[in-house]
Design a protein around this motif. Structure first.
Motif, PDB file in Angstrom:
ATOM      1  N   PHE A  14       0.833  -1.207   0.000  1.00  0.00           N
ATOM      2  CA  PHE A  14       0.000   0.000   0.000  1.00  0.00           C
ATOM      3  C   PHE A  14       0.869   1.259   0.000  1.00  0.00           C
ATOM      4  O   PHE A  14       0.901   1.995   0.991  1.00  0.00           O
ATOM      5  CB  PHE A  14      -0.926  -0.006   1.221  1.00  0.00           C
ATOM      6  CG  PHE A  14      -1.588  -1.338   1.476  1.00  0.00           C
ATOM      7  CD1 PHE A  14      -2.477  -1.870   0.558  1.00  0.00           C
ATOM      8  CD2 PHE A  14      -1.311  -2.067   2.624  1.00  0.00           C
ATOM      9  CE1 PHE A  14      -3.090  -3.094   0.780  1.00  0.00           C
ATOM     10  CE2 PHE A  14      -1.911  -3.285   2.862  1.00  0.00           C
ATOM     11  CZ  PHE A  14      -2.805  -3.811   1.933  1.00  0.00           C
ATOM     12  N   LEU A  55       0.822   4.177  -1.885  1.00  0.00           N
ATOM     13  CA  LEU A  55       0.324   5.508  -2.237  1.00  0.00           C
ATOM     14  C   LEU A  55      -0.906   5.895  -1.408  1.00  0.00           C
ATOM     15  O   LEU A  55      -1.908   5.180  -1.408  1.00  0.00           O
ATOM     16  CB  LEU A  55      -0.033   5.570  -3.720  1.00  0.00           C
ATOM     17  CG  LEU A  55       1.100   5.242  -4.707  1.00  0.00           C
ATOM     18  CD1 LEU A  55       0.570   5.231  -6.126  1.00  0.00           C
ATOM     19  CD2 LEU A  55       2.242   6.244  -4.553  1.00  0.00           C
ATOM     20  N   SER A 101      -2.904   8.250  -2.025  1.00  0.00           N
ATOM     21  CA  SER A 101      -4.007   8.605  -2.927  1.00  0.00           C
ATOM     22  C   SER A 101      -4.835   7.393  -3.347  1.00  0.00           C
ATOM     23  O   SER A 101      -5.969   7.536  -3.820  1.00  0.00           O
ATOM     24  CB  SER A 101      -3.454   9.297  -4.182  1.00  0.00           C
ATOM     25  OG  SER A 101      -2.526   8.457  -4.855  1.00  0.00           O
ATOM     26  N   ASP A 102      -4.289   6.196  -3.181  1.00  0.00           N
ATOM     27  CA  ASP A 102      -4.999   4.979  -3.579  1.00  0.00           C
ATOM     28  C   ASP A 102      -5.596   4.235  -2.383  1.00  0.00           C
ATOM     29  O   ASP A 102      -5.908   3.043  -2.478  1.00  0.00           O
ATOM     30  CB  ASP A 102      -4.055   4.037  -4.334  1.00  0.00           C
ATOM     31  CG  ASP A 102      -3.717   4.543  -5.726  1.00  0.00           C
ATOM     32  OD1 ASP A 102      -4.488   5.369  -6.244  1.00  0.00           O
ATOM     33  OD2 ASP A 102      -2.685   4.127  -6.286  1.00  0.00           O
ATOM     34  N   GLN A 118      -8.482   4.193  -0.988  1.00  0.00           N
ATOM     35  CA  GLN A 118      -9.797   3.571  -1.202  1.00  0.00           C
ATOM     36  C   GLN A 118      -9.686   2.297  -2.026  1.00  0.00           C
ATOM     37  O   GLN A 118     -10.404   1.319  -1.767  1.00  0.00           O
ATOM     38  CB  GLN A 118     -10.738   4.569  -1.888  1.00  0.00           C
ATOM     39  CG  GLN A 118     -11.212   5.697  -0.971  1.00  0.00           C
ATOM     40  CD  GLN A 118     -12.288   6.550  -1.615  1.00  0.00           C
ATOM     41  OE1 GLN A 118     -12.408   6.614  -2.834  1.00  0.00           O
ATOM     42  NE2 GLN A 118     -13.087   7.213  -0.787  1.00  0.00           N
ATOM     43  N   LEU A 119      -8.801   2.311  -3.006  1.00  0.00           N
ATOM     44  CA  LEU A 119      -8.583   1.098  -3.816  1.00  0.00           C
ATOM     45  C   LEU A 119      -8.002  -0.019  -2.958  1.00  0.00           C
ATOM     46  O   LEU A 119      -8.411  -1.180  -3.069  1.00  0.00           O
ATOM     47  CB  LEU A 119      -7.644   1.410  -4.987  1.00  0.00           C
ATOM     48  CG  LEU A 119      -8.170   2.368  -6.062  1.00  0.00           C
ATOM     49  CD1 LEU A 119      -7.081   2.637  -7.105  1.00  0.00           C
ATOM     50  CD2 LEU A 119      -9.405   1.770  -6.742  1.00  0.00           C
ATOM     51  N   TYR A 120      -7.035   0.334  -2.107  1.00  0.00           N
ATOM     52  CA  TYR A 120      -6.435  -0.660  -1.221  1.00  0.00           C
ATOM     53  C   TYR A 120      -7.482  -1.229  -0.260  1.00  0.00           C
ATOM     54  O   TYR A 120      -7.511  -2.438   0.005  1.00  0.00           O
ATOM     55  CB  TYR A 120      -5.297  -0.035  -0.405  1.00  0.00           C
ATOM     56  CG  TYR A 120      -4.167   0.542  -1.215  1.00  0.00           C
ATOM     57  CD1 TYR A 120      -3.769  -0.029  -2.421  1.00  0.00           C
ATOM     58  CD2 TYR A 120      -3.465   1.663  -0.768  1.00  0.00           C
ATOM     59  CE1 TYR A 120      -2.724   0.499  -3.156  1.00  0.00           C
ATOM     60  CE2 TYR A 120      -2.410   2.190  -1.490  1.00  0.00           C
ATOM     61  CZ  TYR A 120      -2.044   1.615  -2.688  1.00  0.00           C
ATOM     62  OH  TYR A 120      -1.000   2.140  -3.409  1.00  0.00           O
ATOM     63  N   ARG A 149      -9.609  -3.649  -2.022  1.00  0.00           N
ATOM     64  CA  ARG A 149      -8.833  -4.868  -2.288  1.00  0.00           C
ATOM     65  C   ARG A 149      -8.745  -5.740  -1.042  1.00  0.00           C
ATOM     66  O   ARG A 149      -8.917  -6.971  -1.114  1.00  0.00           O
ATOM     67  CB  ARG A 149      -7.428  -4.483  -2.752  1.00  0.00           C
ATOM     68  CG  ARG A 149      -6.460  -5.652  -2.831  1.00  0.00           C
ATOM     69  CD  ARG A 149      -5.021  -5.176  -2.998  1.00  0.00           C
ATOM     70  NE  ARG A 149      -4.076  -6.209  -2.625  1.00  0.00           N
ATOM     71  CZ  ARG A 149      -2.776  -6.001  -2.447  1.00  0.00           C
ATOM     72  NH1 ARG A 149      -2.276  -4.789  -2.610  1.00  0.00           N
ATOM     73  NH2 ARG A 149      -1.981  -6.988  -2.096  1.00  0.00           N
TER      74      ARG A 149
END
Length: 344
Positions: free
Chosen positions: A148, A150, A152-153, A155-157, A160
């Motif tokens: 993990f 970034l 900025s990501d 929410q994506l993490y 996932r």
């Protein structure tokens, strides 16, 4: 999935007929034999005694949960962490004792400075719960910077993590998830987990109550050291310190300091069952670590050799002057060099 189904069919066949006789049957006869086997045996029991003898399955054989063995490991190899032993073993025993009636997953958060044993204990938990240890397909481990990176990501993490946890628990309810370097993860990365580790939570038919989640973090490590240093200077023996001396510090630190647990609903909703402090190590503990490392190499050096290695390795904190700044983290490499010497 196709391969797994095919293997299950052959399991049924193997229980009905001898492999030497197998060649005498045509496909139709084989199919009838498999069907007959289903009529006489409960499939799960049949699978446990055949297919699962040769591969890892989500059963007692592959997941023995040897908590007594874990306690012996920690008593022998974990130094300076009496609170860890006092809290962790009963928590795991209770979780596995009530696994069929558990209302939520077991969620534990380890905190402490580097080299105090957080990863060591997490690995030992995996080794003793699963026959294949950390290599078990039912153990998932995530690294902060690696998995993990970034912010900025986040929410994506988070999406996932939830997806992978749901899939893993769907495959085996007794799954273990280890999140290392939580202090290096972006905030809010665990928000999606709140729905899964809440009380009596079922997501899309997935029951997560038998799973275990462990968070490892350096967060509040300095606060632990400061608190312990003050207690020692006030006359309290290290071994007499209690969880209550540190628990509130850990919860507040995890919630307010940078990292994956910052401002998380896991803490707001009281979903983390245990905040466990790993106390900073003193010279006597590092000395025992060095002795243990020499044992791994099959060496029994004289006391002066161990003393020299420890003195060359150790540096102390600037505030209290008694805690090893790196704990036992890099000691293994130092001992390895010394152990290769013909004079040891």
């Amino acid at each position: 999935m196709f391969l797994k189904c095919l293997l299950n069919i052959w399991v049924l066949i193997a229980c009905c007929i001898n492999t030497r006789v197998l060649a005498l049957f045509d496909p139709l006869s084989i199919g009838l034999a498999a069907g007959a086997a289903l009529g006489f045996y409960k499939f799960d029991t049949l699978k446990d005694n055949t297919y699962c003898r040769f591969t890892e399955c989500c059963n007692e054989r592959s997941i023995p949960a040897d908590i007594k063995g874990l306690q012996e490991d920690l008593d022998k190899h974990l130094f300076g962490q009496h609170i860890v032993k006092q809290q962790l073993i009963p928590a795991l025993e209770a979780h596995f004792k009530e696994k069929e009636n558990s209302k939520k997953p077991l969620v534990i958060s380890f905190h402490g400075t580097p080299g105090t044993g957080k990863n060591f204990v997490a690995d030992k938990i995996a080794q003793r719960i699963y026959e294949k240890g950390s290599k078990s397909k039912y153990v998932r481990k995530y690294l902060g910077r690696g998995d993990f990176p970034l912010e900025s990501d986040a929410q994506l993490y988070s999406a996932r993590i939830l997806k992978e946890a749901r899939e893993a628990i769907g495959d085996c309810p007794r799954s273990l998830f280890i999140f290392d370097e939580v202090d290096k993860m972006p905030p809010m990365v665990f928000e999606s987990l709140a729905s899964m580790i809440n009380y009596n939570a079922h997501i899309d038919g997935v029951d997560s109550t038998q799973a275990i989640f462990i968070f490892l973090s350096n967060t509040a490590g300095v606060h632990i050291s400061d608190k312990l240093g003050k207690l020692i200077k006030s006359g309290t023996l290290r071994e007499k310190t209690r969880l209550s001396d540190f628990e509130q510090i850990l919860e507040k630190g995890a919630y307010n300091l940078e990292g994956g647990l910052k401002k998380t609903s896991l803490i707001e909703s009281h979903l983390i069952d245990h905040f466990i402090p790993f106390l900073p190590l003193e010279k006597s503990h590092v000395y025992k670590c060095a002795q243990a490392e020499f044992e791994i190499w099959g060496k029994e050096p004289k006391d002066e050799v161990v003393e020299r290695v420890v003195n060359d390795y150790i540096t102390y904190d600037r505030v209290h002057g008694i805690f090893a700044t790196s704990g036992c983290k890099k000691l293994g490499k130092k001992v390895a060099v010394e152990a290769m010497s013909p004079y040891v």
